[in-house]
Design a protein around this motif. Structure first.
Motif, PDB file in Angstrom:
ATOM      1  N   ILE A 146      68.686  15.690  83.289  1.00  0.00           N
ATOM      2  CA  ILE A 146      67.535  15.693  84.195  1.00  0.00           C
ATOM      3  C   ILE A 146      66.433  16.623  83.702  1.00  0.00           C
ATOM      4  N   LEU A 147      66.818  17.764  83.120  1.00  0.00           N
ATOM      5  CA  LEU A 147      65.853  18.815  82.839  1.00  0.00           C
ATOM      6  C   LEU A 147      65.446  18.953  81.375  1.00  0.00           C
ATOM      7  N   THR A 148      66.350  18.641  80.449  1.00  0.00           N
ATOM      8  CA  THR A 148      66.078  18.962  79.046  1.00  0.00           C
ATOM      9  C   THR A 148      65.709  17.771  78.190  1.00  0.00           C
ATOM     10  N   GLY A 149      66.011  16.542  78.662  1.00  0.00           N
ATOM     11  CA  GLY A 149      65.637  15.360  77.895  1.00  0.00           C
ATOM     12  C   GLY A 149      66.285  15.320  76.526  1.00  0.00           C
ATOM     13  N   PRO A 150      65.475  15.294  75.454  1.00  0.00           N
ATOM     14  CA  PRO A 150      66.030  15.114  74.116  1.00  0.00           C
ATOM     15  C   PRO A 150      66.889  16.257  73.630  1.00  0.00           C
ATOM     16  N   TRP A 151      66.823  17.424  74.284  1.00  0.00           N
ATOM     17  CA  TRP A 151      67.641  18.555  73.858  1.00  0.00           C
ATOM     18  C   TRP A 151      69.032  18.518  74.474  1.00  0.00           C
ATOM     19  N   LEU A 152      69.356  17.429  75.124  1.00  0.00           N
ATOM     20  CA  LEU A 152      70.708  17.236  75.641  1.00  0.00           C
ATOM     21  C   LEU A 152      71.757  17.394  74.548  1.00  0.00           C
ATOM     22  N   VAL A 153      71.406  17.030  73.322  1.00  0.00           N
ATOM     23  CA  VAL A 153      72.354  17.136  72.212  1.00  0.00           C
ATOM     24  C   VAL A 153      72.909  18.552  72.094  1.00  0.00           C
ATOM     25  N   LEU A 154      72.065  19.548  72.310  1.00  0.00           N
ATOM     26  CA  LEU A 154      72.519  20.941  72.202  1.00  0.00           C
ATOM     27  C   LEU A 154      73.580  21.246  73.251  1.00  0.00           C
ATOM     28  N   PRO A 187      69.292   9.458  78.211  1.00  0.00           N
ATOM     29  CA  PRO A 187      68.633  10.770  78.229  1.00  0.00           C
ATOM     30  C   PRO A 187      68.243  11.256  76.840  1.00  0.00           C
ATOM     31  N   LEU A 188      68.883  10.732  75.786  1.00  0.00           N
ATOM     32  CA  LEU A 188      68.495  11.130  74.442  1.00  0.00           C
ATOM     33  C   LEU A 188      67.145  10.536  74.037  1.00  0.00           C
ATOM     34  N   LEU A 203      79.770  21.270  64.412  1.00  0.00           N
ATOM     35  CA  LEU A 203      78.942  20.214  63.851  1.00  0.00           C
ATOM     36  C   LEU A 203      77.550  20.759  63.569  1.00  0.00           C
ATOM     37  N   PRO A 204      76.992  20.438  62.423  1.00  0.00           N
ATOM     38  CA  PRO A 204      75.673  20.972  62.065  1.00  0.00           C
ATOM     39  C   PRO A 204      74.579  20.371  62.916  1.00  0.00           C
ATOM     40  N   LEU A 205      73.577  21.202  63.205  1.00  0.00           N
ATOM     41  CA  LEU A 205      72.398  20.724  63.924  1.00  0.00           C
ATOM     42  C   LEU A 205      71.350  20.303  62.911  1.00  0.00           C
ATOM     43  N   LEU A 206      70.861  19.089  63.077  1.00  0.00           N
ATOM     44  CA  LEU A 206      69.811  18.604  62.210  1.00  0.00           C
ATOM     45  C   LEU A 206      68.462  19.061  62.764  1.00  0.00           C
ATOM     46  N   VAL A 207      67.644  19.648  61.924  1.00  0.00           N
ATOM     47  CA  VAL A 207      66.342  20.154  62.366  1.00  0.00           C
ATOM     48  C   VAL A 207      65.317  19.038  62.242  1.00  0.00           C
ATOM     49  N   PRO A 208      64.762  18.594  63.365  1.00  0.00           N
ATOM     50  CA  PRO A 208      63.851  17.457  63.326  1.00  0.00           C
ATOM     51  C   PRO A 208      62.438  17.835  62.906  1.00  0.00           C
ATOM     52  N   VAL A 227      70.451   8.986  68.482  1.00  0.00           N
ATOM     53  CA  VAL A 227      71.208   7.914  69.133  1.00  0.00           C
ATOM     54  C   VAL A 227      72.433   7.544  68.305  1.00  0.00           C
ATOM     55  N   GLY A 228      72.266   7.423  66.997  1.00  0.00           N
ATOM     56  CA  GLY A 228      73.349   6.928  66.161  1.00  0.00           C
ATOM     57  C   GLY A 228      74.353   7.963  65.725  1.00  0.00           C
ATOM     58  N   ALA A 229      73.932   9.214  65.587  1.00  0.00           N
ATOM     59  CA  ALA A 229      74.822  10.221  65.001  1.00  0.00           C
ATOM     60  C   ALA A 229      75.248  11.311  65.964  1.00  0.00           C
ATOM     61  N   LEU A 230      74.553  11.467  67.077  1.00  0.00           N
ATOM     62  CA  LEU A 230      74.844  12.601  67.949  1.00  0.00           C
ATOM     63  C   LEU A 230      75.127  12.191  69.384  1.00  0.00           C
ATOM     64  N   SER A 231      75.387  10.918  69.619  1.00  0.00           N
ATOM     65  CA  SER A 231      75.694  10.472  70.979  1.00  0.00           C
ATOM     66  C   SER A 231      77.194  10.262  71.119  1.00  0.00           C
ATOM     67  N   TYR A 232      77.788  10.909  72.097  1.00  0.00           N
ATOM     68  CA  TYR A 232      79.228  10.828  72.337  1.00  0.00           C
ATOM     69  C   TYR A 232      79.484  10.108  73.654  1.00  0.00           C
ATOM     70  N   GLY A 233      80.536   9.306  73.679  1.00  0.00           N
ATOM     71  CA  GLY A 233      81.051   8.821  74.946  1.00  0.00           C
ATOM     72  C   GLY A 233      80.490   7.514  75.453  1.00  0.00           C
ATOM     73  N   GLY A 234      79.866   6.721  74.601  1.00  0.00           N
ATOM     74  CA  GLY A 234      79.440   5.414  75.078  1.00  0.00           C
ATOM     75  C   GLY A 234      77.951   5.208  75.020  1.00  0.00           C
ATOM     76  N   GLY A 235      77.563   3.938  75.142  1.00  0.00           N
ATOM     77  CA  GLY A 235      76.186   3.549  74.908  1.00  0.00           C
ATOM     78  C   GLY A 235      75.179   4.180  75.840  1.00  0.00           C
ATOM     79  N   PHE A 236      75.547   4.450  77.093  1.00  0.00           N
ATOM     80  CA  PHE A 236      74.534   4.877  78.057  1.00  0.00           C
ATOM     81  C   PHE A 236      74.066   6.304  77.856  1.00  0.00           C
ATOM     82  N   VAL A 237      74.765   7.084  77.050  1.00  0.00           N
ATOM     83  CA  VAL A 237      74.277   8.435  76.802  1.00  0.00           C
ATOM     84  C   VAL A 237      72.984   8.402  75.993  1.00  0.00           C
ATOM     85  N   ILE A 238      72.655   7.256  75.408  1.00  0.00           N
ATOM     86  CA  ILE A 238      71.396   7.170  74.675  1.00  0.00           C
ATOM     87  C   ILE A 238      70.190   7.277  75.590  1.00  0.00           C
TER      88      ILE A 238
END
Length: 435
Positions: A167-175, A284-285, A248-253, A271-282
Motif C-alpha cells: 500500500i505504501l512503498t510500491g516498487p520498493w516492496l522488493v526490499l 504492487p511491483l 540475495l543481491p540487490l540490483l541497483v536500478p 517482475v521476472g527475477a524478484l517476485s515470489y509466491g505467484g503471479g499477483f505479486v507483480i
C-alpha cells in the motif's frame, strides 16, 4: 530432476507443438498449466515419472518468478536439454504474448469503441477481488510451513509488513520481501543454536567430562571459549551456513532513474527475477512505477492490464507486456516480456541439475518461509489501491459481485472476469458513464 534417456527420443518439433498447445489452451493460471503439463508428460506420453514431476513442481516453487512457466521450461529441458528448454519455453509463452499484445492495441487505443471501454471497465472492477482471492488461496500452505508458536507470530508480522509495503512503498516492496526472508533465516539459525546449546547443557548436566558448568547453553572452558571452529552447531547436509545465496543481491536500478527503455527493463526485471509466491505479486511491483512514477498508464488502464493478464492464456506475468506496450508500443511490450521471462530460462538452464540440493538447502527454505507471508500480504494489500482506482459507482457494484463469486461461492477467476466484462458492456450500451 536430470535430463535422461528422453533427451534422445523427443523431437524438438513435438516439444514445440505440445508446449505450444498448452500455451494456447492454458486459461486459468498456474493450476491449469500444471494440470496440462502433467497430463502430457506423465499420463499421456509417459516421458517423466510422476515422482520426478512432483519434484519439479517443488523445485520451481522455490524460485522467484512465474513458477508454472519455469515448470514448462524444466519439463522441456528434461526431454531435450538446453534446446528443449528454449523451444518448449518459447512455445509456451508466445501464444499468450501475441494475444495480449493484440488486445493491448485494442484496449489501450486512443479512441476505442464504447463497448471496449465498457468491457475493460467492467473487468477492471473485478480485479481487486481477484487479488484478494489469490492471496487467500496461498494462506493455508504458508501457515503450515511456518510452524507453531513464535514462528506463527513472525508469520503474522511478515504478512502485515507485506500488506503495508504494497500500500505504501510500491516498487520498493522488493526490499521488504528480501528483508523478511533474511530475518527468518536469522531467527531460525538462532533457534537452532539455542536448541544445540540446550542439548549440550543437558549432556553436561549428566557429566559429559568436558569441564562445563552444567548450565544450559554455556561452556566457558569448552570449545566455544577457545574459539575453535568446531564449537559451531553442525550444519545440515547442503545447508551453506555462510553461503552468499542466503543473502540475495540487490540490483541497483541506475538506468531506471531517467525513464525510457532502462526504466521499463528494470520494472520487468523486478517482475521476472524478484517476485515470489505467484503471479499477483507483480501488481504492487508494477503499479506505482507504471502509473505514478513514469505515467505510462492511467489507473484504469492498469486495471485493464491486470484483467488482460488473467483473461489470456499462459502465465499471468504477461501483464508486464501490457505495461510495456503502454510505455513504448509493440517494441516496449516485447522488451518487457523478454526481460521478465529471461530469468526463468536462466534459473532452469543453470540450476536444474542442482534443484535437489536447492530443495535441501535450509537457508533457502527459511528464506521462503519468511518471504512467503510477506508476499501474501502484498497481494492482499494491492487490492486497496486497485479498488481506489475505480472511477464509477457501478464498478464498485461489479467489485461486490466479484467478491461474492470468488470468496463466498469460490468459483473460477476467468468466468468472473468475463462476466464482469459483460456487465461493463451492458453498462456502456445503456449509457452508463465510463471512467
Amino acid at each position: 530432476m536430470v535430463a535422461g534417456d528422453a533427451v534422445e527420443r523427443v523431437p524438438l518439433t513435438v516439444i514445440a507443438r505440445e508446449w505450444g498447445r498448452i500455451g494456447v489452451l492454458g486459461f486459468g493460471g498456474p493450476p491449469a498449466h500444471i494440470l496440462l503439463l502433467r497430463r502430457l508428460c506423465v499420463e499421456r506420453r509417459g516421458w517423466i515419472a510422476a515422482s520426478e514431476f512432483e519434484d519439479g513442481i517443488a523445485a520451481t516453487n522455490l524460485l522467484p518468478g512465474p513458477a508454472s512457466t519455469q515448470l514448462a521450461i524444466l519439463t522441456a529441458w528434461r526431454l531435450r536439454g538446453t534446446a528443449g528448454a528454449l523451444v518448449g519455453g518459447a512455445a509456451f509463452i508466445l501464444p499468450g504474448l501475441a494475444l495480449i499484445l493484440l488486445l493491448s492495441g485494442l484496449f489501450l487505443a486512443g479512441d476505442p469503441p464504447r463497448w471496449v471501454l465498457g468491457a475493460a471497465a467492467g473487468a477492471g472492477g473485478a480485479v481487486a477481488a481477484v487479488a484478494v482471492q489469490a492471496a487467500t488461496t496461498l494462506v493455508p500452505a504458508s501457515l503450515a510451513r511456518s510452524g507453531p508458536g513464535p514462528a506463527r507470530v513472525r508469520w503474522t508480522v511478515y504478512l502485515l509488513l507485506g500488506t503495508a509495503a504494497a500500500i505504501l512503498t510500491g516498487p520498493w516492496l522488493v526490499l521488504v520481501l528480501l528483508a523478511t526472508g533474511a530475518a527468518e533465516i536469522a531467527f531460525r539459525r538462532r533457534e537452532h543454536r539455542r536448541e544445540r546449546g540446550r542439548e549440550r547443557g543437558r549432556e553436561c548436566g549428566r557429566g559429559c567430562g568436558r569441564g562445563c558448568t552444567g548450565a544450559e547453553g554455556t561452556s566457558p572452558t569448552g570449545d566455544a571459549a577457545l574459539g575453535r571452529p568446531d564449537a559451531d552447531p553442525p550444519r545440515a547436509p547442503g545447508s551453506p551456513q555462510r553461503s552468499p545465496r542466503a543473502a540475495l543481491p540487490l540490483l541497483v536500478p541506475g538506468l531506471a532513474a531517467t525513464g525510457g527503455p532502462g526504466a521499463l527493463a528494470w520494472v520487468a526485471l523486478k517482475v521476472g527475477a524478484l517476485s515470489y509466491g505467484g503471479g499477483f505479486v507483480i501488481i504492487p511491483l508494477m503499479q506505482q512505477d507504471a502509473v505514478e512514477r513514469y505515467h505510462w498508464m492511467t489507473d484504469g488502464q492498469f486495471l485493464n492490464a491486470v484483467a488482460l493478464g488473467q483473461l489470456t492464456p499462459g502465465p499471468v506475468v504477461q501483464t508486464v507486456s501490457v505495461v510495456g506496450y503502454a510505455a513504448a508500443g509493440v517494441p516496449g511490450g516485447l522488451l518487457a516480456a523478454a526481460v521478465a521471462f529471461a530469468p526463468s530460462f536462466l534459473f532452469v538452464l543453470f540450476g536444474a541439475a542442482h534443484f535437489d540440493r536447492l530443495r535441501a538447502d535450509t537457508a533457502v527454505q527459511d528464506f521462503l518461509t519468511g518471504a512467503g507471508p510477506a508476499v501474501i500480504g502484498a497481494i492482499a494489500g494491492s487490492a486497496l489501491p486497485l479498488a481506489l482506482a475505480l472511477g464509477r459507482p457501478w464498478q464498485y457494484a461489479v467489485l461486490v459481485l466479484a467478491a461474492l463469486w470468488l470468496l463466498v461461492l469460490r468459483r473460477g477467476v476467468v468466468p468472473c472476469l468475463l462476466g464482469a466484462a459483460g456487465l461493463g458492456v451492458l453498462a456502456a450500451v445503456t449509457g452508463a458513464a465510463l471512467p
